[in-house]
Enzyme design. Structure first.
Site: not given
Ligand code: UT7
Length: 325
Positions: A119, A252, A282
């Site tokens: 990520c 993020h 996500n």
């Protein structure tokens, strides 16, 4: 005179298939997996996510986002002299997604490679591109975050399969004498590998181990909140700025509660945080450039504003990029 790298244009792409929490809950119920819109919204802030079609690979999503970023920058693929893709879900073990994107864009010759930092992949890719522009190795870079996490989800594990989505975001960076990226900060600590990983891998023509995402959500949550504040402060210190100088926080997009907590620590009001996790879930390395492009295109982010981009993910990896847009 210092050479900066400046964002010339942004772009993003989401696959057509969109599932709301209710759609996903209905699909999961058919396999005996119980979840609900209420649980997902309350614990994560996610309301919907996009999943790639069976015939779409990571490079297809990345190429589409790149075309949009090139259009926004007013450039052609041939003008680019560096391509870096942050991804953990490449089309193949090799070659890289970056070389596939280069070919799909109709270009050839310039260096192209992937960065694997889960990520934090886009933050890592942007930092490398910035360094290569500063040292004169590149003048115009295409930096992409692209993922098809739907391919590595275990749809029998409700603690993870409701959290992730597919997508891609891209930026075109150009060498400039005006700022530009002001500071970057990267970290990793491999001792945390087991709290977020996909243990399975290709071995002698088969797959060894379980090739789906495993996560200890609470351990990841605790770690994320701490390191996101630290890395934001480190970038601010390097640029001699304070949290009051940040116009937009673009973290993020994993969980709204992590984003709110980071904003609070940086004394930023909630309306200065770009939030897309509600619509995208996500999307790992794609989440920051997707959020950035969303807020550029809807007019929230204006030229001259100061942006804090920050990510955290498997490895563990984390980092931030502070820039003047
Ligand atoms: O991109 C990399 C970064 N990743 C992250 O930042 C993720 C960080 N972690 C998180 O976002 C959160 O920890 C989660 C969203 C993954 C989980 O939220 P939580 O508040 O930590 O919930 P929990 O794991 O403590 O689970 C609470 C309850 C459990 O039931 P019991 O044991 O209390 O009866 C779970 O079984 O919620 C249950 N549960 C669910 N219920 C309905 C877990 N997943 C689901 C689900 N639907 N999908």
């Amino acid at each position: 005179m210092r050479i900066y790298s400046r964002i010339l244009g942004t772009g993003s792409y989401l696959p057509a298939k969109r599932l709301t929490n209710a759609d996903l809950a209905a699909e999961l119920a058919q396999q005996g997996v119980e979840t609900s819109d209420d649980w997902i919204v309350e614990r994560t802030g996610i309301r919907a996510r996009h999943f790639a079609a069976d015939d779409q690979g990571c490079s297809d999503l990345a190429t589409e986002a790149s075309r949009r970023a090139l259009d926004a920058a007013g450039l052609a693929a041939q003008d680019i002299d560096l391509i870096i893709v942050g991804t953990s879900t490449p089309d193949m073990v090799f070659p890289s997604v970056a070389t596939m994107v280069q070919h799909k864009l109709g270009a050839a010759g310039c260096p192209a490679f992937d960065v694997q930092a889960v990520c934090s992949g886009f933050i890592y890719a942007l930092t490398i591109a910035d360094a290569m522009i500063q040292n004169g190795s590149a003048k115009r870079a295409l930096v992409i975050g692209a993922e098809v996490f739907s391919r590595i989800l275990d749809f029998k594990d409700r603690t993870t399969c409701v959290l992730f989505g597919d997508g891609a975001g891209a930026v075109v960076l150009e060498a400039s004498d005006t700022p530009g990226i002001l500071a970057t900060d990267l970290h990793a600590d491999g001792k945390y590998k087991d709290i977020l990983c996909v243990p399975g891998h290709v071995n002698r023509g088969g797959i060894l181990g379980d090739p789906v995402l495993k996560m200890d959500g609470q351990a990841v949550f605790k770690l994320a909140v701490g390191v996101l504040e630290e890395t934001a402060r480190a970038s601010l210190a390097k640029a001699n700025l304070t949290d009051a100088d940040i116009d937009w926080l673009i973290p993020h997009q994993a969980n709204i509660r992590i984003m709110q907590s980071t904003a609070k620590k940086l004394k930023m009001p909630a309306d200065k945080v770009v939030v897309t996790v509600d619509q995208h879930g996500n999307t790992s390395a794609a989440s920051i450039p997707l959020a950035l492009d969303t807020a550029v295109r809807d007019g929230r982010i204006q030229r001259g504003q100061t942006l804090m981009l920050e990510g955290v993910g498997g490895g563990f990896t984390w980092g931030s990029v502070l820039l003047r847009y």
